[in-house]
Design a protein around this motif. Structure first.
Motif, mmCIF file in Angstrom:
data_model
loop_
_atom_site.group_PDB
_atom_site.id
_atom_site.type_symbol
_atom_site.label_atom_id
_atom_site.label_comp_id
_atom_site.label_asym_id
_atom_site.label_seq_id
_atom_site.Cartn_x
_atom_site.Cartn_y
_atom_site.Cartn_z
ATOM 1 N N LEU A 121 0.832 -1.204 0.000
ATOM 2 C CA LEU A 121 0.000 0.000 0.000
ATOM 3 C C LEU A 121 0.864 1.250 0.000
ATOM 4 O O LEU A 121 0.634 2.193 -0.776
ATOM 5 N N THR B 78 1.443 4.216 -3.007
ATOM 6 C CA THR B 78 0.914 5.561 -2.788
ATOM 7 C C THR B 78 2.002 6.621 -2.635
ATOM 8 O O THR B 78 1.910 7.702 -3.223
ATOM 9 N N THR B 79 3.043 6.341 -1.853
ATOM 10 C CA THR B 79 4.100 7.339 -1.628
ATOM 11 C C THR B 79 5.484 6.838 -2.009
ATOM 12 O O THR B 79 6.400 7.646 -2.192
ATOM 13 N N THR C 244 1.911 5.632 4.008
ATOM 14 C CA THR C 244 0.947 5.709 2.915
ATOM 15 C C THR C 244 0.560 7.144 2.577
ATOM 16 O O THR C 244 0.041 7.403 1.496
ATOM 17 N N ALA D 61 -1.809 8.688 4.231
ATOM 18 C CA ALA D 61 -3.171 8.903 4.722
ATOM 19 C C ALA D 61 -3.121 9.601 6.077
ATOM 20 O O ALA D 61 -2.192 9.370 6.864
ATOM 21 N N GLN E 118 -8.892 8.900 1.080
ATOM 22 C CA GLN E 118 -8.682 9.225 -0.330
ATOM 23 C C GLN E 118 -7.583 8.375 -0.968
ATOM 24 O O GLN E 118 -7.581 8.173 -2.182
ATOM 25 N N ILE E 119 -6.658 7.850 -0.182
ATOM 26 C CA ILE E 119 -5.585 7.033 -0.773
ATOM 27 C C ILE E 119 -6.136 5.823 -1.517
ATOM 28 O O ILE E 119 -5.507 5.329 -2.454
ATOM 29 N N ASP F 146 -6.483 5.988 -5.310
ATOM 30 C CA ASP F 146 -5.265 6.056 -6.115
ATOM 31 C C ASP F 146 -5.245 4.898 -7.124
ATOM 32 O O ASP F 146 -5.250 3.726 -6.744
ATOM 33 N N SER G 125 -2.989 3.672 -8.791
ATOM 34 C CA SER G 125 -1.821 2.788 -8.720
ATOM 35 C C SER G 125 -2.093 1.557 -7.860
ATOM 36 O O SER G 125 -1.414 0.532 -8.004
ATOM 37 N N LEU G 126 -3.084 1.621 -6.969
ATOM 38 C CA LEU G 126 -3.396 0.466 -6.129
ATOM 39 C C LEU G 126 -3.898 -0.713 -6.951
ATOM 40 O O LEU G 126 -3.732 -1.868 -6.564
#
Length: 257
Positions: A22, A26-27, A42, A44, A154-155, A158, A160-161
């Motif tokens: 995760l 995300t990051t 993440t 979040a 909100q993550i 994304d 990309s997940l």
């Protein structure tokens, strides 16, 4: 310590790997200590989704401190996750960073030898995997289920997940209207279950249980019949009704509210 000495190590390691996936998506902010502890950020605004996870029964305070320095500056709320009751050195290391609130979460497991659970039968409820172009809807529904502002989760919007191997996101719907959510992370013969939430107006109808059963069945189909999750105390009876049993506890250390 090997798997024979610690039969739950594979499960906790799978949980850590899911958190790592995760954060990587995300990051990109992840790291590992020499003894296997994980740094996962993440982004979040939720402490439990940023921090350090030690899969070991004997976590190293030095390793945790080193990863905490690696994660600094902590612009997001963060946490330290350890199994069982933290020892004094780990508690002291957490306190140096202002993390003094301890929350216990039951680790619940349903083993594959319990067999495939009966297909859920809830009138009118449809449970489906979410395509990438509906992750925004999924994230909003998760937030509604946890009664949190949309930006908190909100993550999960994304895109990309959708590319993370083993991740699947689920919506439960009545007549096309989302009423609940779930998420699985499948790896190494294990199905991790996350984000089981039902919108407030649709609770106590068996929807959360139905979503959980559907995800366990999907895990069986993927060759990952043993399922695990970390539950709230309130959720324990629901998961017990599906065949999950509490095996140990995770302590999540955060800053006081």
């Amino acid at each position: 310590m090997n798997q024979t000495d610690d039969p739950l190590l594979a499960v906790v390691s799978a949980y850590a790997a899911a958190c790592e996936g995760l954060a990587a998506a995300t990051t990109g902010r992840t790291g590992r200590g020499p003894q296997g502890a994980l740094l996962a950020v993440t982004g979040a605004p939720i402490a439990a989704l940023n921090g350090i996870i030690s899969p070991s029964l004997n976590p190293s305070a030095e390793e945790i401190m080193a990863l905490a320095a690696e994660g600094s500056p902590w612009e997001f709320p963060w946490s330290i996750h350890v199994r069982g009751v933290p020892g004094p050195l780990v508690a002291e290391a957490a306190a140096r960073h202002g993390l003094t609130h301890f929350e216990r979460e039951p680790l619940m497991i349903r083993y594959s030898d319990q067999g495939l659970p009966t297909e859920p039968d809830v009138d009118g409820l449809r449970i489906r995997a979410v395509p990438v172009d509906e992750l925004g809807l999924y994230a909003r529904t998760v937030a509604g289920g946890f009664e949190a502002p949309p930006e908190i989760f909100q993550i999960f919007a994304d895109s990309s997940l959708a590319k993370v191997d083993g991740f699947t996101f689920y919506l439960a719907e009545l007549d096309g209207v989302p009423v609940g959510t779930g998420m699985t992370a499948v790896a190494g013969g294990l199905t991790g279950i996350f984000n089981v939430a039902t919108l407030p107006g649709y609770r106590r109808r068996g929807y959360g249980r139905a979503v959980t059963v559907e995800m366990v069945r999907a895990g069986f189909a993927a060759g990952a019949g043993t399922a695990y999750l970390y539950s709230s105390k309130m959720g324990e009876p629901v998961y017990q009704s599906v065949g999950f049993r509490t095996e140990e506890y995770l302590t999540v250390i955060t800053a006081p509210a």
